[in-house]
Motif scaffolding. Sequence first.
Motif, PDB file in Angstrom:
ATOM      1  N   ARG A 194       6.424  21.031   4.937  1.00 35.46           N
ATOM      2  CA  ARG A 194       6.666  21.384   6.342  1.00 35.46           C
ATOM      3  C   ARG A 194       6.082  20.344   7.284  1.00 35.46           C
ATOM      4  NH1 ARG A 194       4.618  24.003  10.606  1.00 35.46           N
ATOM      5  NH2 ARG A 194       2.580  24.466   9.735  1.00 35.46           N
ATOM      6  N   ARG A 195       4.839  19.979   7.062  1.00 33.11           N
ATOM      7  CA  ARG A 195       4.172  19.031   7.964  1.00 33.11           C
ATOM      8  C   ARG A 195       4.685  17.605   7.792  1.00 33.11           C
ATOM      9  NH1 ARG A 195      -0.248  21.670  10.554  1.00 33.11           N
ATOM     10  NH2 ARG A 195      -0.207  19.856  11.917  1.00 33.11           N
ATOM     11  N   LEU A 196       4.939  17.198   6.548  1.00 30.08           N
ATOM     12  CA  LEU A 196       5.448  15.846   6.321  1.00 30.08           C
ATOM     13  C   LEU A 196       6.866  15.689   6.873  1.00 30.08           C
ATOM     14  CD1 LEU A 196       4.032  15.226   2.742  1.00 30.08           C
ATOM     15  CD2 LEU A 196       3.242  14.146   4.870  1.00 30.08           C
ATOM     16  N   GLN A 197       7.661  16.755   6.796  1.00 30.11           N
ATOM     17  CA  GLN A 197       9.007  16.706   7.382  1.00 30.11           C
ATOM     18  C   GLN A 197       8.915  16.471   8.891  1.00 30.11           C
ATOM     19  OE1 GLN A 197      11.798  16.325   6.063  1.00 30.11           O
ATOM     20  NE2 GLN A 197      12.256  17.729   4.418  1.00 30.11           N
ATOM     21  N   ALA A 216      -1.579   8.099   9.234  1.00 21.81           N
ATOM     22  CA  ALA A 216      -2.127   9.452   9.189  1.00 21.81           C
ATOM     23  C   ALA A 216      -3.026   9.708  10.396  1.00 21.81           C
ATOM     24  CB  ALA A 216      -2.893   9.674   7.888  1.00 21.81           C
ATOM     25  N   ALA A 217      -3.738   8.677  10.824  1.00 17.13           N
ATOM     26  CA  ALA A 217      -4.622   8.843  11.983  1.00 17.13           C
ATOM     27  C   ALA A 217      -3.812   9.034  13.265  1.00 17.13           C
ATOM     28  CB  ALA A 217      -5.543   7.637  12.120  1.00 17.13           C
ATOM     29  N   ARG A 218      -2.635   8.390  13.336  1.00 17.74           N
ATOM     30  CA  ARG A 218      -1.805   8.483  14.548  1.00 17.74           C
ATOM     31  C   ARG A 218      -1.022   9.779  14.628  1.00 17.74           C
ATOM     32  NH1 ARG A 218      -0.116   3.322  13.011  1.00 17.74           N
ATOM     33  NH2 ARG A 218       1.841   4.230  12.322  1.00 17.74           N
ATOM     34  N   ASP A 219      -0.706  10.381  13.496  1.00 16.34           N
ATOM     35  CA  ASP A 219       0.192  11.533  13.486  1.00 16.34           C
ATOM     36  C   ASP A 219      -0.501  12.743  12.862  1.00 16.34           C
ATOM     37  OD1 ASP A 219       2.220  13.433  12.792  1.00 16.34           O
ATOM     38  OD2 ASP A 219       3.702  11.843  13.026  1.00 16.34           O
ATOM     39  N   PRO A 220      -0.766  13.777  13.655  1.00 19.80           N
ATOM     40  CA  PRO A 220      -1.470  14.944  13.127  1.00 19.80           C
ATOM     41  C   PRO A 220      -0.673  15.658  12.031  1.00 19.80           C
ATOM     42  CG  PRO A 220      -0.822  15.304  15.424  1.00 19.80           C
ATOM     43  CD  PRO A 220      -0.497  13.886  15.090  1.00 19.80           C
ATOM     44  N   ASP A 221       0.649  15.634  12.091  1.00 17.59           N
ATOM     45  CA  ASP A 221       1.433  16.277  11.034  1.00 17.59           C
ATOM     46  C   ASP A 221       1.313  15.510   9.718  1.00 17.59           C
ATOM     47  OD1 ASP A 221       2.538  18.583  12.279  1.00 17.59           O
ATOM     48  OD2 ASP A 221       3.871  17.260  13.423  1.00 17.59           O
ATOM     49  N   TYR A 222       1.298  14.185   9.805  1.00 19.85           N
ATOM     50  CA  TYR A 222       1.115  13.370   8.601  1.00 19.85           C
ATOM     51  C   TYR A 222      -0.239  13.694   7.981  1.00 19.85           C
ATOM     52  CZ  TYR A 222       1.495   9.074   5.747  1.00 19.85           C
ATOM     53  OH  TYR A 222       1.591   8.175   4.716  1.00 19.85           O
ATOM     54  N   ALA A 223      -1.279  13.702   8.813  1.00 27.04           N
ATOM     55  CA  ALA A 223      -2.628  13.993   8.314  1.00 27.04           C
ATOM     56  C   ALA A 223      -2.696  15.398   7.722  1.00 27.04           C
ATOM     57  CB  ALA A 223      -3.646  13.829   9.441  1.00 27.04           C
ATOM     58  N   ALA A 224      -2.085  16.376   8.402  1.00 22.91           N
ATOM     59  CA  ALA A 224      -2.104  17.757   7.905  1.00 22.91           C
ATOM     60  C   ALA A 224      -1.297  17.870   6.610  1.00 22.91           C
ATOM     61  CB  ALA A 224      -1.543  18.705   8.963  1.00 22.91           C
ATOM     62  N   PRO A 244      11.105   8.065  10.662  1.00 29.03           N
ATOM     63  CA  PRO A 244      12.077   8.155   9.567  1.00 29.03           C
ATOM     64  C   PRO A 244      12.122   6.910   8.679  1.00 29.03           C
ATOM     65  CG  PRO A 244      13.209   7.781  11.636  1.00 29.03           C
ATOM     66  CD  PRO A 244      11.755   7.998  11.964  1.00 29.03           C
ATOM     67  N   GLU A 245      11.485   5.830   9.100  1.00 26.84           N
ATOM     68  CA  GLU A 245      11.513   4.584   8.326  1.00 26.84           C
ATOM     69  C   GLU A 245      10.249   4.386   7.491  1.00 26.84           C
ATOM     70  OE1 GLU A 245      14.404   2.699   8.355  1.00 26.84           O
ATOM     71  OE2 GLU A 245      15.054   4.484   9.448  1.00 26.84           O
ATOM     72  N   SER A 246       9.458   5.432   7.313  1.00 28.84           N
ATOM     73  CA  SER A 246       8.227   5.319   6.529  1.00 28.84           C
ATOM     74  C   SER A 246       8.488   5.623   5.058  1.00 28.84           C
ATOM     75  CB  SER A 246       7.164   6.286   7.065  1.00 28.84           C
ATOM     76  OG  SER A 246       6.059   6.323   6.175  1.00 28.84           O
ATOM     77  N   ALA A 247       8.376   4.591   4.240  1.00 29.64           N
ATOM     78  CA  ALA A 247       8.536   4.778   2.792  1.00 29.64           C
ATOM     79  C   ALA A 247       7.427   5.683   2.262  1.00 29.64           C
ATOM     80  CB  ALA A 247       8.525   3.432   2.086  1.00 29.64           C
ATOM     81  N   ASP A 248       6.235   5.566   2.823  1.00 25.63           N
ATOM     82  CA  ASP A 248       5.123   6.397   2.359  1.00 25.63           C
ATOM     83  C   ASP A 248       5.404   7.879   2.597  1.00 25.63           C
ATOM     84  OD1 ASP A 248       3.715   4.144   1.593  1.00 25.63           O
ATOM     85  OD2 ASP A 248       2.592   4.017   3.470  1.00 25.63           O
ATOM     86  N   LEU A 249       5.895   8.198   3.789  1.00 28.63           N
ATOM     87  CA  LEU A 249       6.219   9.603   4.087  1.00 28.63           C
ATOM     88  C   LEU A 249       7.294  10.118   3.129  1.00 28.63           C
ATOM     89  CD1 LEU A 249       6.213   9.867   7.972  1.00 28.63           C
ATOM     90  CD2 LEU A 249       5.034  11.372   6.387  1.00 28.63           C
ATOM     91  N   GLN A 250       8.312   9.321   2.876  1.00 26.59           N
ATOM     92  CA  GLN A 250       9.371   9.740   1.957  1.00 26.59           C
ATOM     93  C   GLN A 250       8.816   9.942   0.549  1.00 26.59           C
ATOM     94  OE1 GLN A 250      12.491  10.608   2.874  1.00 26.59           O
ATOM     95  NE2 GLN A 250      11.753  10.249   4.958  1.00 26.59           N
ATOM     96  N   ASN A 251       7.916   9.070   0.132  1.00 20.31           N
ATOM     97  CA  ASN A 251       7.294   9.214  -1.183  1.00 20.31           C
ATOM     98  C   ASN A 251       6.470  10.496  -1.261  1.00 20.31           C
ATOM     99  OD1 ASN A 251       6.471   8.265  -3.852  1.00 20.31           O
ATOM    100  ND2 ASN A 251       4.487   7.874  -2.890  1.00 20.31           N
ATOM    101  N   HIS A 252       5.694  10.759  -0.215  1.00 24.31           N
ATOM    102  CA  HIS A 252       4.880  11.983  -0.199  1.00 24.31           C
ATOM    103  C   HIS A 252       5.773  13.226  -0.202  1.00 24.31           C
ATOM    104  CE1 HIS A 252       1.189   9.831   0.110  1.00 24.31           C
ATOM    105  NE2 HIS A 252       1.389   9.415   1.337  1.00 24.31           N
ATOM    106  N   THR A 261       0.845  -1.182   0.000  1.00 27.90           N
ATOM    107  CA  THR A 261       0.000   0.000   0.000  1.00 27.90           C
ATOM    108  C   THR A 261       0.883   1.235   0.000  1.00 27.90           C
ATOM    109  OG1 THR A 261      -0.094   0.040   2.385  1.00 27.90           O
ATOM    110  CG2 THR A 261      -1.859  -1.143   1.256  1.00 27.90           C
ATOM    111  N   ASP A 262       0.398   2.278  -0.629  1.00 25.22           N
ATOM    112  CA  ASP A 262       1.138   3.525  -0.683  1.00 25.22           C
ATOM    113  C   ASP A 262       0.686   4.479   0.403  1.00 25.22           C
ATOM    114  OD1 ASP A 262       2.588   2.556  -2.762  1.00 25.22           O
ATOM    115  OD2 ASP A 262       1.353   3.487  -4.289  1.00 25.22           O
ATOM    116  N   ASP A 263      -0.286   4.065   1.149  1.00 27.77           N
ATOM    117  CA  ASP A 263      -0.777   4.872   2.256  1.00 27.77           C
ATOM    118  C   ASP A 263      -1.199   3.966   3.387  1.00 27.77           C
ATOM    119  OD1 ASP A 263      -2.250   7.375   0.255  1.00 27.77           O
ATOM    120  OD2 ASP A 263      -0.640   7.620   1.678  1.00 27.77           O
ATOM    121  N   ALA A 264      -0.733   4.248   4.528  1.00 32.96           N
ATOM    122  CA  ALA A 264      -1.181   3.532   5.712  1.00 32.96           C
ATOM    123  C   ALA A 264      -2.123   4.471   6.448  1.00 32.96           C
ATOM    124  CB  ALA A 264       0.009   3.158   6.576  1.00 32.96           C
TER     125      ALA A 264
END
Length: 159
Positions: free
Chosen positions: A58-61, A35-43, A68-76, A28-31
């Motif tokens: 800014r928020r994804l950083q 996003a539900a656990r991390d407000p910055d990810y969701a934002a 730091p081990e999230s491939a999805d975050l790095q992709n986004h 999956t490209d999105d978990a």
Amino acid sequence: MKHTHRAHAIAACLVLAALLPAALAEPTDDAPAAAARDPDYAAGKAAMDRKDWAEAVRRLQQAAVRDPESADLQNHLGYAYRNLGQLPTALRHYERAIALNPRHRGAHEYMGEAYLMLGDLPNAEKHLAALRRICLLPCEELADLEQAIRQHRLRSSAR
């Protein structure tokens, strides 16, 4: 003896049948849970939906500092930087996503598209080949990169 071999063959088929959906399922490209656990990810994802790329970065950083081990975050992050026109930074994030998850379809598609933006068709085609290996069944990322490469070739031949 025949019955033992047949029983083993049937058992092996049942195990394979049970494992086949997992083997064919693509990463999956999105978990949604992330996003539900991390407000910055969701934002950050919400900012991407609004095409507010600077806010997304800014928020994804901030989320990536915690995960730091999230491939999805790095992709986004790569996608957001690409939309800001910062292709070298985008490529670094896509490379990180693929290092974390070599089968990450989204990262391969977007990295291929970034290479096309740089006019680097051979590297885009490497990611197309990777998607062909990854997508055992038709997948959107493969179709999208194939289309982008076709369009790139048409534009190049029209020059």
